[in-house]
Design a protein around this motif. Structure first.
Motif, mmCIF file in Angstrom:
data_model
loop_
_atom_site.group_PDB
_atom_site.id
_atom_site.type_symbol
_atom_site.label_atom_id
_atom_site.label_comp_id
_atom_site.label_asym_id
_atom_site.label_seq_id
_atom_site.Cartn_x
_atom_site.Cartn_y
_atom_site.Cartn_z
ATOM 1 N N ARG B 167 -3.458 3.194 -4.885
ATOM 2 C CA ARG B 167 -4.744 3.885 -4.697
ATOM 3 C C ARG B 167 -5.403 3.544 -3.367
ATOM 4 N NH1 ARG B 167 -5.759 8.302 -6.686
ATOM 5 N NH2 ARG B 167 -4.130 8.459 -8.227
ATOM 6 N N SER B 168 -5.372 2.254 -3.021
ATOM 7 C CA SER B 168 -6.321 1.784 -2.004
ATOM 8 C C SER B 168 -5.704 1.265 -0.718
ATOM 9 C CB SER B 168 -7.201 0.674 -2.598
ATOM 10 O OG SER B 168 -7.638 1.033 -3.877
ATOM 11 N N THR B 169 -4.404 1.366 -0.556
ATOM 12 C CA THR B 169 -3.835 0.905 0.703
ATOM 13 C C THR B 169 -3.208 2.089 1.446
ATOM 14 O OG1 THR B 169 -1.626 0.468 -0.157
ATOM 15 C CG2 THR B 169 -3.237 -1.311 -0.380
ATOM 16 N N ASP B 170 -3.044 1.931 2.752
ATOM 17 C CA ASP B 170 -2.396 2.974 3.549
ATOM 18 C C ASP B 170 -0.964 3.204 3.064
ATOM 19 O OD1 ASP B 170 -4.570 3.493 5.041
ATOM 20 O OD2 ASP B 170 -3.784 2.765 6.953
ATOM 21 N N ARG B 173 -1.075 5.242 -0.160
ATOM 22 C CA ARG B 173 -1.376 6.646 0.136
ATOM 23 C C ARG B 173 -0.170 7.324 0.785
ATOM 24 N NH1 ARG B 173 -7.101 4.890 0.770
ATOM 25 N NH2 ARG B 173 -6.540 3.704 2.610
ATOM 26 N N ALA B 174 0.509 6.584 1.670
ATOM 27 C CA ALA B 174 1.685 7.160 2.332
ATOM 28 C C ALA B 174 2.788 7.437 1.309
ATOM 29 C CB ALA B 174 2.186 6.215 3.423
ATOM 30 N N ARG B 176 2.411 8.140 -1.879
ATOM 31 C CA ARG B 176 2.054 9.322 -2.671
ATOM 32 C C ARG B 176 2.165 10.594 -1.839
ATOM 33 N NH1 ARG B 176 -3.332 9.179 -4.540
ATOM 34 N NH2 ARG B 176 -3.822 7.498 -3.103
ATOM 35 N N ALA B 177 1.867 10.469 -0.541
ATOM 36 C CA ALA B 177 1.973 11.637 0.334
ATOM 37 C C ALA B 177 3.437 12.067 0.483
ATOM 38 C CB ALA B 177 1.376 11.318 1.701
#
Lengths: 243, 294
Positions: B167-170, B173-174, B176-177
């Motif tokens: 949820r909260s780290t780059d 997020r990468a 999940r992207a």
């Protein structure tokens, strides 16, 4: 329209670039230059190789022969991560936003190659340019309309602190009013100092903005020059403006 | 007939036991679902790699006297490293061909790993005995061994840590992207091959943590992974392929159903309940409990 303004230094210099998909060669030696502060239009019909060219320059496709230079430095085989870090950033055709992530997370990932230091300031700037994105910051990007997704894609690219912004068909599939807004925005970003390479099928409108245009046909540049020069070439005017 | 009062009294302990096992299932399934969700490959070597982690904990304990919980700091990074290298240099080169290739590579890996384990450790079932193996805790009438309670807490904490990472780290997020829009990820400068390898590595790190929590109350043999991998696949499909919440809820659910099934039907038939519920849920929710229809 600042056709006569003094050109800045050369940011991007592409020399005889070849490339394509595996054995299929799409680019047959493309050369062009982009100078600081310009808006360059890259024109050509569907399948002419415009997106292939953009993606090869940006390191998303493996290049064949040829050379891509950024501020005089060879970046031909630097790879997309390194190229983005240089400030050569594209807004891809089809937007390619992350549908499962929130609008805010999409923007944050735009600064993936930048430090966290400037992130908040950049975010504030982008959300000021696109108040709509601020309203929807918690929403997942997949639920946005086409126009909003295009804004998000541009906003995401701006988060990467581009020096040269490449826009690949930004008007594709958008309502005329939104397209108008989009072109206004591109002009505004350029006035603020951003250099822009605009790939468009919307020739008339992009020519209004651009200082210079390049026309690609069958993977080669068949024309490069000012708007006036393009309009003076009968064949091109008929082919791309239909008059 | 079984006395209903007796069952009533046994229900709570069975539930508690099921939840403790379920948390471990959830952690193993989380690793599997992460790998599937990002890389779109089904990791057939998941069970054998859990077995590797279990042997690592065993060897650290027997040879070096390292406590299984202390072994977390070695086994989790160790599995992470193995995962990164495996993905980057063994699995990724096969990704450019047909989908079946990666499937065969992970299947082949599992066969190689299991046979190596049989060669080096023989096929005996091995256990470890720590000072706290037989320590019991009374939880409102349910007597449960201390290590199982720790396993429950540890597995849940690991799931939570993973959720925070995602949820909260780059990096999260990468990951999940990349899972949904790899081309878009390249456009923003994410090194997609690196993210692939990191995802596989994190998936295996989950196995490392699970092994440390599991071994004090479980056993290890070269085939120990088979049971877990079957359960983990069930959990992943039940919860919804690629869904984190699904894996967590599915894992706990399967643990409880298995435990209650064991109570009502006897240990050997306990798992029937899992597959009955599995079929029923898929009948009504084909994408799983938390799965997204595509």
């Amino acid at each position: 329209m600042n056709v006569d303004s003094t050109p800045g230094e050369i940011l991007l210099a592409v020399d005889e670039l070849h490339g394509g998909y595996g054995a299929v060669e799409v680019l047959r030696g493309i050369s062009l230059q982009v100078r600081q502060g310009e808006i360059i239009a890259l024109l050509g019909s569907n399948g002419a190789g415009k997106s292939t060219f953009i993606n090869t320059v940006c390191g998303l496709l493996a290049p064949g022969h040829g050379r891509v230079e950024w501020l005089g430095r060879d970046i031909t085989r630097l790879g997309s991560a390194g190229i983005v870090a240089q400030g050569l950033i594209q807004v891809p055709e089809g937007r390619r936003v992350f549908p499962n992530l929130s609008v805010l997370e999409n923007l944050i990932l735009g600064s993936y190659r930048r430090g966290r230091a400037a992130r908040q300031a950049n975010l504030e700037r982008v959300l000021t340019i696109f108040p709509r994105l601020r309203e929807r910051s918690g929403q997942s990007a997949g639920t946005l309309s086409g126009g909003e997704q295009q804004m998000l894609a541009i906003g995401r690219a701006l988060m990467g602190e581009p020096v040269l912004l490449i826009l690949d068909e930004p008007s594709l599939g958008l309502a005329p009013l939104i397209v108008e807004e989009m072109f206004g925005l591109i002009a505004q970003l350029n006035r603020e100092g951003l250099t822009i390479l605009l790939v468009e099928q919307n020739v008339a409108q992009s020519l209004e903005l651009a200082n210079r245009a390049h026309v690609i046909e069958n993977g080669s540049v068949v024309f490069g020059g000012s708007r006036a020069e393009l309009l003076a070439t009968d064949r091109l005017r008929r082919a791309y403006l239909g008059s | 007939m079984i006395d209903s009062a007796l069952i009533g009294a046994a229900l709570w302990p069975a539930l508690v036991n099921g939840l403790t096992m379920g948390a471990i299932y959830a952690l193993i399934a989380l690793g599997l679902t992460l790998i599937y969700g990002v890389l779109h490959i089904i990791n057939f070597a998941h069970g054998s790699l859990l077995m590797v982690a279990l042997y690592a904990v065993l060897v650290l304990f027997e040879r070096l006297g390292i406590d299984p919980y202390a072994a977390l700091v070695v086994v989790v990074p160790g599995m992470f490293g193995i995962g990164y290298v495996l993905q980057r240099f063994v699995i990724n080169p096969a990704r450019h061909g047909r989908d079946e290739n990666t499937l065969l590579v992970t299947l082949g890996l599992s066969i190689v790993i299991e046979n190596l384990a049989s060669h080096f450790f023989k096929t005996d079932t091995r256990q470890i005995e720590t000072a706290y193996t037989f320590m019991m805790v009374d939880l409102a009438g349910a007597v449960i061994s201390m290590p199982r309670l720790l396993a429950f807490a540890g597995a849940l904490a690991s799931c939570l840590a993973l959720a925070v990472l995602m949820r909260s780290t780059d990096l999260g997020r990468a990951i999940r992207a990349v899972a949904r829009e790899a081309q878009g990820a390249r456009v923003v400068g994410i090194d997609v091959d690196h993210v692939f390898a990191m995802s596989f590595a994190i998936g295996l790190a989950c196995l490392g943590a699970a092994a440390c929590f599991l071994l004090p109350t479980y056993y290890v043999s070269p085939q120990v992974g088979h049971g877990f991998v079957l359960i983990a696949f069930t959990v992943v499909v039940l919860g919804g392929m690629g869904s984190f919440t699904g894996s967590l809820v599915g894992g706990l659910l399967v643990g409880v159903i298995e435990s209650l099934g064991g109570l009502l039907l006897g240990e050997s038939l306990g798992q029937i309940g899992v597959f009955v519920i599995f079929i029923v849920i898929l009948l009504f929710r084909p994408a799983g409990l938390f799965g997204q229809r595509t």
